[in-house]
Enzyme design. Structure first.
Site, mmCIF file in Angstrom:
data_model
loop_
_atom_site.group_PDB
_atom_site.id
_atom_site.type_symbol
_atom_site.label_atom_id
_atom_site.label_comp_id
_atom_site.label_asym_id
_atom_site.label_seq_id
_atom_site.Cartn_x
_atom_site.Cartn_y
_atom_site.Cartn_z
ATOM 1 N N LYS A 78 11.006 -60.123 65.305
ATOM 2 C CA LYS A 78 10.479 -59.950 66.668
ATOM 3 C C LYS A 78 11.107 -58.751 67.376
ATOM 4 O O LYS A 78 10.458 -58.097 68.181
ATOM 5 C CB LYS A 78 10.760 -61.218 67.502
ATOM 6 C CG LYS A 78 9.880 -62.386 67.128
ATOM 7 C CD LYS A 78 9.632 -63.296 68.335
ATOM 8 C CE LYS A 78 8.536 -64.293 68.057
ATOM 9 N NZ LYS A 78 9.013 -65.611 67.604
ATOM 10 N N LYS A 80 -1.119 -68.873 56.559
ATOM 11 C CA LYS A 80 -1.025 -70.108 57.348
ATOM 12 C C LYS A 80 -1.931 -70.001 58.575
ATOM 13 O O LYS A 80 -2.201 -68.900 59.078
ATOM 14 C CB LYS A 80 0.425 -70.379 57.757
ATOM 15 C CG LYS A 80 0.943 -69.538 58.909
ATOM 16 C CD LYS A 80 2.153 -70.210 59.592
ATOM 17 C CE LYS A 80 2.403 -69.570 60.951
ATOM 18 N NZ LYS A 80 3.289 -70.282 61.814
ATOM 19 N N LYS A 94 -2.070 -69.141 65.670
ATOM 20 C CA LYS A 94 -2.732 -68.832 66.946
ATOM 21 C C LYS A 94 -3.194 -67.393 66.978
ATOM 22 O O LYS A 94 -4.173 -67.047 67.604
ATOM 23 C CB LYS A 94 -1.730 -68.957 68.101
ATOM 24 C CG LYS A 94 -1.277 -70.313 68.403
ATOM 25 C CD LYS A 94 0.017 -70.214 69.239
ATOM 26 C CE LYS A 94 0.823 -71.468 69.045
ATOM 27 N NZ LYS A 94 2.267 -71.238 69.206
HETATM 28 P P1 ADP Z 1 2.264 -70.094 65.520
HETATM 29 O O1 ADP Z 1 2.409 -69.390 64.217
HETATM 30 O O2 ADP Z 1 0.996 -70.897 65.575
HETATM 31 O O3 ADP Z 1 2.465 -69.193 66.697
HETATM 32 P P2 ADP Z 1 4.903 -71.225 66.246
HETATM 33 O O4 ADP Z 1 5.754 -70.190 65.592
HETATM 34 O O5 ADP Z 1 4.809 -71.223 67.736
HETATM 35 O O6 ADP Z 1 3.432 -71.204 65.584
HETATM 36 O O7 ADP Z 1 5.419 -72.646 65.762
HETATM 37 C C1 ADP Z 1 5.455 -73.856 66.501
HETATM 38 C C2 ADP Z 1 5.716 -75.007 65.535
HETATM 39 O O8 ADP Z 1 4.533 -75.270 64.735
HETATM 40 C C3 ADP Z 1 6.854 -74.746 64.546
HETATM 41 O O9 ADP Z 1 7.615 -75.945 64.343
HETATM 42 C C4 ADP Z 1 6.123 -74.361 63.263
HETATM 43 O O10 ADP Z 1 6.909 -74.675 62.124
HETATM 44 C C5 ADP Z 1 4.823 -75.184 63.333
HETATM 45 N N1 ADP Z 1 3.655 -74.539 62.684
HETATM 46 C C6 ADP Z 1 3.073 -73.378 63.056
HETATM 47 N N2 ADP Z 1 1.990 -73.080 62.271
HETATM 48 C C7 ADP Z 1 1.881 -74.072 61.364
HETATM 49 C C8 ADP Z 1 0.962 -74.348 60.274
HETATM 50 N N3 ADP Z 1 -0.060 -73.543 59.981
HETATM 51 N N4 ADP Z 1 1.162 -75.470 59.538
HETATM 52 C C9 ADP Z 1 2.196 -76.311 59.840
HETATM 53 N N5 ADP Z 1 3.081 -76.107 60.848
HETATM 54 C C10 ADP Z 1 2.949 -75.015 61.615
#
Ligand code: ADP
Ligand code: TRP
Length: 337
Positions: free
Chosen positions: A115, A204, A207
Site C-alpha cells: 500500500k 479472488k 471489491k
Molecule cells: P477486499 O479485497 O474485498 O477489499 P479486504 O482486504 O477489505 O477485502 O478484506 C476484508 C476481510 O475479508 C479480510 O478478513 C479478508 O481476508 C476477507 N476476504 C476478502 N476477500 C475475500 C475472498 N474473495 N474470499 C474470502 N475472504 C475474503
C-alpha cells in the site's frame, strides 16, 4: 475466560467474498464459543481512515454491525460489540507501543510494502497500522484472532511486541496470542477461504474488480446476484469436478453452495461430482444465493439503527473498563503513572 477478537475496516460495501470469508466464519465461531469465551467484535474505524473516505463511514459502520446480526450473531453477555475510536485507550497505548516496535519490523510488513510502495507521500498511519492492530489485540488479553491469511504477519508482530514488553519488565503484562498455525486450526481451515472472481476465477473476488459481473455485493438484489451466478465462467471439461487448480470456476460454485447452505464441502462435492450438466449446478447455486440474500435482506431491514447503537454503547462501556485497566498497567511499567 479466553478472548476471541476480530475487527473489520469499513471502507466500502462488502462482497460475497468478504461475507463468506470473514463475517460468516466469525459469526459461527462466536455462536459456538461465546458461552465460555469473551467474543469482541469491533469496527476498526481508526484503521479505516488510512485511506480518504467518501462520506459514508458512519453508514458503512452501522451496516457492518447489522450484517453480523443478520448473519445470525447471537449476542449474550460475553459478546461485546464496539467502535475502536470510542475506546480512547487504544490511541494512547499505540503511542507507547510505538516506542517498542522498530522501523525494521514495520518496514517488512507486506501490507505496508504493497500500500505504501515506499513513497514519501505514504501517510504514517499506513506504516503504523500494525502497531494499532497489536494494541487492539493486546488491550483485551486476546488469544484467538479470526482473520484472513493476509493478516497473519500482523499477528506474528503482535506476539513479538507482547513478548518484548513482558521480557523488558519481567512481568506478564500481556497475554501472548496463539501462534498463527494454531489460529488457522481454531478457525477450522488449513488454507483459508478464498471466494473467486466470477468472471476471472483465477483471481479472488474483490471489491475493486472492474466488472460488476465479477463480484456479488451483499446489497445486490437477489435476482441480480442469481443472474451473475448463471453467467459465471466455468470450463469446457464437460464434467463437474472439485479441482481449484484446473477448474477454479466450477470449484468456486461448489464452495459457494456449501458455505451459503452451511453444508460440508465434501457432501456438496459428492452430490455433484461426475455430473455433466453445469447448467443444473448453476441453477442450484443461483437459487441458494438468491434465497440467502432474500432472507438476509429481510433480516437487515428488521434491524433498527437504535438497536445497533444500544449494542455498541453497551460494548464500549465494557471495552473501556477493560482497556483502561490494561493501559494503566502498561503506564505503570513505563513510569508514566
Ligand atoms: P477486499 O479485497 O474485498 O477489499 P479486504 O482486504 O477489505 O477485502 O478484506 C476484508 C476481510 O475479508 C479480510 O478478513 C479478508 O481476508 C476477507 N476476504 C476478502 N476477500 C475475500 C475472498 N474473495 N474470499 C474470502 N475472504 C475474503
Ligand atoms: N487489519 C484488519 C484488516 O485489514 C482489521 C483489524 C484491525 C483487525 N485491528 C484488528 C483484525 C485486530 C483483527 C484484530 O482486515
Amino acid at each position: 475466560m479466553k478472548t476471541i477478537l476480530t475487527g473489520i475496516r469499513v471502507n466500502s460495501e462488502l462482497t460475497l467474498g468478504n461475507f463468506l470469508g470473514a463475517l460468516l466464519p466469525m459469526t459461527r465461531l462466536a455462536n459456538k464459543y461465546s458461552d465460555d469465551h469473551n467474543v469482541n467484535i469491533f469496527v476498526a474505524d481508526l484503521h479505516t481512515i488510512i485511506a480518504e473516505q467518501d462520506g459514508a463511514l458512519q453508514d458503512n459502520l452501522l451496516m457492518l454491525i447489522k450484517m453480523y446480526l443478520a448473519a445470525g450473531l447471537k449476542v449474550n453477555e460475553n459478546v461485546h460489540i464496539y467502535r475502536q475510536s470510542y475506546v480512547p485507550a487504544t490511541s494512547e497505548m499505540t503511542w507507547i507501543l510505538n516506542c517498542v516496535a522498530t522501523m525494521g519490523e514495520l518496514g517488512r510488513m507486506i501490507q505496508y510494502k504493497e500500500k505504501g510502495k515506499g513513497e514519501d507521500s505514504c501517510n504514517v498511519g499506513i506504516f503504523d497500522y500494525p502497531v494499532l492492530m497489536a494494541t487492539d489485540i493486546l488491550l483485551f488479553d486476546t488469544t484467538y484472532i479470526p482473520v484472513g491469511q493476509d493478516q497473519f504477519q500482523h499477528i506474528e508482530l503482535t506476539r513479538d511486541i507482547a513478548m518484548r514488553v513482558n521480557h523488558r519488565f519481567e512481568k506478564e503484562i500481556f497475554t501472548i496470542p496463539a501462534r498463527t498455525a494454531e489460529q488457522a486450526k481454531f478457525m477450522g481451515t488449513d488454507d483459508g477461504i478464498r471466494i473467486r472472481d466470477l468472471v476471472n476465477p483465477e483471481k479472488k473476488m474483490s471489491k475493486s474488480a472492474k466488472s460488476a459481473n465479477s463480484k456479488i455485493m451483499m446489497t445486490d438484489e437477489p435476482e441480480v446476484a442469481a443472474k451473475k451466478i448463471m453467467s459465471a465462467t466455468t470450463d469446457s471439461f464437460g464434467e463437474i469436478k472439485y479441482d481449484l487448480k484446473e477448474r477454479p470456476g466450477i470449484s468456486n460454485l461448489l464452495q459457494i453452495e456449501a458455505l451459503v447452505t452451511n453444508k460440508p464441502l465434501d457432501k456438496v462435492v459428492k452430490e455433484w461430482e461426475g455430473k455433466p450438466n453445469y447448467g443444473d449446478l448453476k441453477k442450484q447455486v443461483a437459487k441458494s444465493v438468491e434465497k440467502m440474500l432474500t432472507e438476509f435482506h429481510n433480516k437487515l431491514n428488521e434491524i433498527e439503527d437504535k438497536e445497533v447503537f444500544a449494542l455498541m454503547e453497551k460494548g464500549e462501556k465494557y471495552a473501556n473498563k477493560k482497556a483502561n485497566a490494561k493501559l494503566y498497567e502498561l503506564q505503570k511499567a513505563f513510569q508514566l503513572r
